[in-house]
Design an enzyme around this catalytic site. Sequence first.
Site, short mmCIF file in Angstrom:
data_model
loop_
_atom_site.label_atom_id
_atom_site.label_comp_id
_atom_site.label_asym_id
_atom_site.label_seq_id
_atom_site.Cartn_x
_atom_site.Cartn_y
_atom_site.Cartn_z
CB SER A 78 -0.87 0.02 1.48
OG SER A 78 -1.64 1.26 1.28
CE LYS A 103 -3.17 -2.63 -0.31
NZ LYS A 103 -4.05 -2.24 -1.24
CG HIS A 141 -4.91 -1.16 3.79
ND1 HIS A 141 -5.32 -0.39 2.48
CD2 HIS A 141 -4.02 -0.41 4.64
CE1 HIS A 141 -4.41 0.56 2.49
NE2 HIS A 141 -3.66 0.65 3.69
CG ASN A 142 -7.28 -2.00 -0.57
OD1 ASN A 142 -6.44 -1.66 0.19
ND2 ASN A 142 -7.50 -1.86 -1.74
CD GLU A 152 -7.50 2.72 0.01
OE1 GLU A 152 -6.54 2.31 0.27
OE2 GLU A 152 -8.07 2.83 -1.20
C1 6PG Z 1 -3.34 1.01 -1.67
C2 6PG Z 1 -4.53 1.14 -2.40
C3 6PG Z 1 -4.73 0.73 -3.90
C4 6PG Z 1 -5.95 0.59 -4.29
C5 6PG Z 1 -6.53 1.96 -4.71
C6 6PG Z 1 -7.71 2.03 -5.55
O1 6PG Z 1 -3.12 0.63 -0.63
O2 6PG Z 1 -2.32 1.75 -2.17
O3 6PG Z 1 -5.56 0.61 -1.49
O4 6PG Z 1 -4.11 -0.68 -3.40
O5 6PG Z 1 -5.80 -0.41 -5.43
O6 6PG Z 1 -6.91 2.65 -3.66
O7 6PG Z 1 -8.95 1.35 -5.12
P1 6PG Z 1 -10.23 1.56 -5.67
O8 6PG Z 1 -10.18 1.58 -7.33
O9 6PG Z 1 -11.07 0.16 -5.47
O10 6PG Z 1 -10.99 2.64 -5.03
#
Ligand code: 6PG
Length: 462
Positions: A122, A176, A179-180, A183
């Site tokens: 990430s 991960k 994590h997302n 996010e």
């Molecule tokens: C990271 C992000 C990354 C992710 C983007 C796009 O940790 O660097 O999580 O891996 O791919 O944020 O995610 P979306 O297109 O689903 O919003």
Amino acid sequence: MIGLGVMGRNLLLNMADHGFSVIGFDKDSQKTGSLEAAATAGTVVKGVGSLESMVQQLQVPRKVMMLVPAGKPVDDVIESLLPLVEKGDVIIDGGNSHYTDTLRRVKYLEEKGVHFMGMGVSGGEHGARTGPSIMPGGNERAYQHVKPLLEAIAAKVNGEPCTAYMGKDAAGHYVKMVHNGIEYAIMQLISEIYDILHKGAGLNNDELHQVFKQWNEGELQSYLVEITRDIFLQKDDITGNRLVDVILDKAGSKGTGKWTSQDAMELPVAVPTIDIAVAMRTISGYKAERVEAAKIYANTVKPFSGEKQAIINQAGEALYTAIILCYAQGLAMLFQASRELKMDIPLQDVVKAWRGGCIIRSTLLKDFYTAYSNNPQLANILLDGPLAAIVQQKLPGLRSVIVTAVQQQVPVGGLMSALAYFDAYSTERMSTNLIQAQRDYFGAHTYQRIDKEGSFHTEWGA
Ligand code: 6PG
């Protein structure tokens, strides 16, 4: 490194910057060709035209990493590598693969004596080059081969690398994925607070910049608050106005937030703020219908009449509390998944790896780290004494902001879901006794009693 897109290339150059000799391959010969020129002077970086040539030049045990799109491309790379690698070699998938695919690949390759590791990375393109957060999982002996490399290239917080072994099998990709999910949830909360302050309280972009700047200097300090601060100042090259105002309100997604929700339901574990974040991105896609519905219902935000600074203060408290509740949901999911899927995920190390480099890095992570240091088996961070004290102190702000937002017609599903999660989680006796009664009434599904052991059924209404 196989796959020299932005992430693969930057991660490879980061490795080289730390004194490791690296080789990159991409099926696009232009990407391979331009690799060496992008390297820092004095580093050892080679771009090669074939997988065979790349694998031949690696030291044994070979460490081959790929950063290619999730899905079939990962399987294709594995199949092309199989005739070239030997027992004991390590293949790493650093993309956003679904953990069930990783699990399948770990088993498939382990049968052949080749170690396969799923690794979350990430931090976006800049993080990959200067220090990402790295979440490796899989065979622990294989991890030992790459540990020095990962620790060297990861972001550092107080001199400590933002990476650690995340557990067995697909643990790296699982961590991960969650994590997302977090996010997505935090981004949703920030966008709701933006709506309240912008449409509701009438703050312009400069004022919003100032608010987020101030927040980022205090307890809300985090990467997502920091970039939001900067977004409000960005000018549009075409109109000269602020860019944020001309961006279409349809959110994209690559699916990792959805995967988190789906898997949470499977476990089961409740992550309502992640669910709603996914749902809101989905609703945002129905632009034409929303335009029509807005006309029918004359739906517009009613301006707030209260004092601006009071709303800003409450919004800050609301955001802070709701963000804690997002982490609580995600971490509780990891706790449960680790048990169910026997991954042995060390939560203390997860929050340690998230302290820097990643998209959800925030000053709060150090409080979570302390909580897990005191009790590595903590089922939910809301059960930690010091964190409970913070939540209790800030909760009134969250409640007030929701009440105001609902009255002023600002959609705040993320904030509401975070509060609902808290209110349900901290309730000794929920209203689910009635649901049990209904289930037994229409379907003889039985119920348990508070005063006797066993299962009971009643002929209701008889
Ligand atoms: C990271 C992000 C990354 C992710 C983007 C796009 O940790 O660097 O999580 O891996 O791919 O944020 O995610 P979306 O297109 O689903 O919003």
